[in-house]
Design an enzyme around this catalytic site. Structure first.
Site, PDB file in Angstrom:
ATOM      1  N   ASP A 119       9.664 -24.593  19.711  1.00 31.75           N
ATOM      2  CA  ASP A 119      10.626 -23.653  20.266  1.00 31.75           C
ATOM      3  C   ASP A 119      10.789 -23.986  21.739  1.00 31.75           C
ATOM      4  OD1 ASP A 119      10.970 -22.230  17.880  1.00 31.75           O
ATOM      5  OD2 ASP A 119       9.332 -20.861  18.324  1.00 31.75           O
ATOM      6  N   ASP A 135      16.456 -21.542  14.611  1.00 33.89           N
ATOM      7  CA  ASP A 135      16.388 -20.078  14.647  1.00 33.89           C
ATOM      8  C   ASP A 135      17.776 -19.480  14.855  1.00 33.89           C
ATOM      9  OD1 ASP A 135      13.609 -20.300  14.429  1.00 33.89           O
ATOM     10  OD2 ASP A 135      13.310 -20.173  16.599  1.00 33.89           O
TER      11      ASP A 135
END
Length: 158
Positions: A119, A135
């Site tokens: 991320d 995401d």
């Protein structure tokens, strides 16, 4: 028998584009920034901060990588089967499936080969978990499915 019709191929092609965009963005940030460092992209709004997420959304189910990997693989295979066997007729449903498959496979690749999800997108002004392109794709899919449900359901008069 599975038939490869035009709609199915478009959904799968779009999903592949999302997967490549996700993996390329993660690779680029990893190779230029590395872990434990942050770079301001849009001052006071967006930073690139690379982190290892061993959980799911919002770091739920932390350290459940094996289970999440299996779930990701099963979900991806199920989505591919749905797309190939009975591709949806609705525009919003098609787009939603493409984004959902792309996001699921994008994060699944990380879990399978790295043992965690990379991320890197950090919204500075709010306390929100760091996220990635996969995401975002999954969230876009949810929005598409909601639009599809609202658009296709006739309004009832009460």
């Amino acid at each position: 028998m599975i038939t490869f019709n035009s709609r199915s191929m478009k959904i799968l092609t779009y999903s592949l584009f999302i997967i490549l965009l996700d993996q390329f963005s993660k690779f680029s940030v990893l190779s230029t920034l590395g872990f434990e460092r942050s770079k301001s992209i849009i001052p006071n709004l967006l930073n690139f901060t690379l982190v290892k997420n061993k959980g799911a959304a919002f770091s739920l189910f932390i350290n459940s990588t094996n289970s999440l990997t299996v779930i990701s693989i099963i979900a991806s295979l199920l989505l591919i089967t749905i797309i190939l066997k009975s591709p949806p007729k609705s525009y919003w449903n098609c787009i939603g499936l493409a984004y959902l498959l792309g996001g699921t496979v994008g994060n699944g690749i990380d879990r399978l080969f790295k043992g965690y999800v990379l991320d890197f997108l950090e919204l500075v002004p709010i306390n929100f978990p760091i996220f990635n392109v996969a995401d975002i794709s999954i969230n876009i899919a949810i929005i598409c499915f909601i639009i599809d449900m609202i658009k296709d359901n006739p309004k009832t008069n009460y």
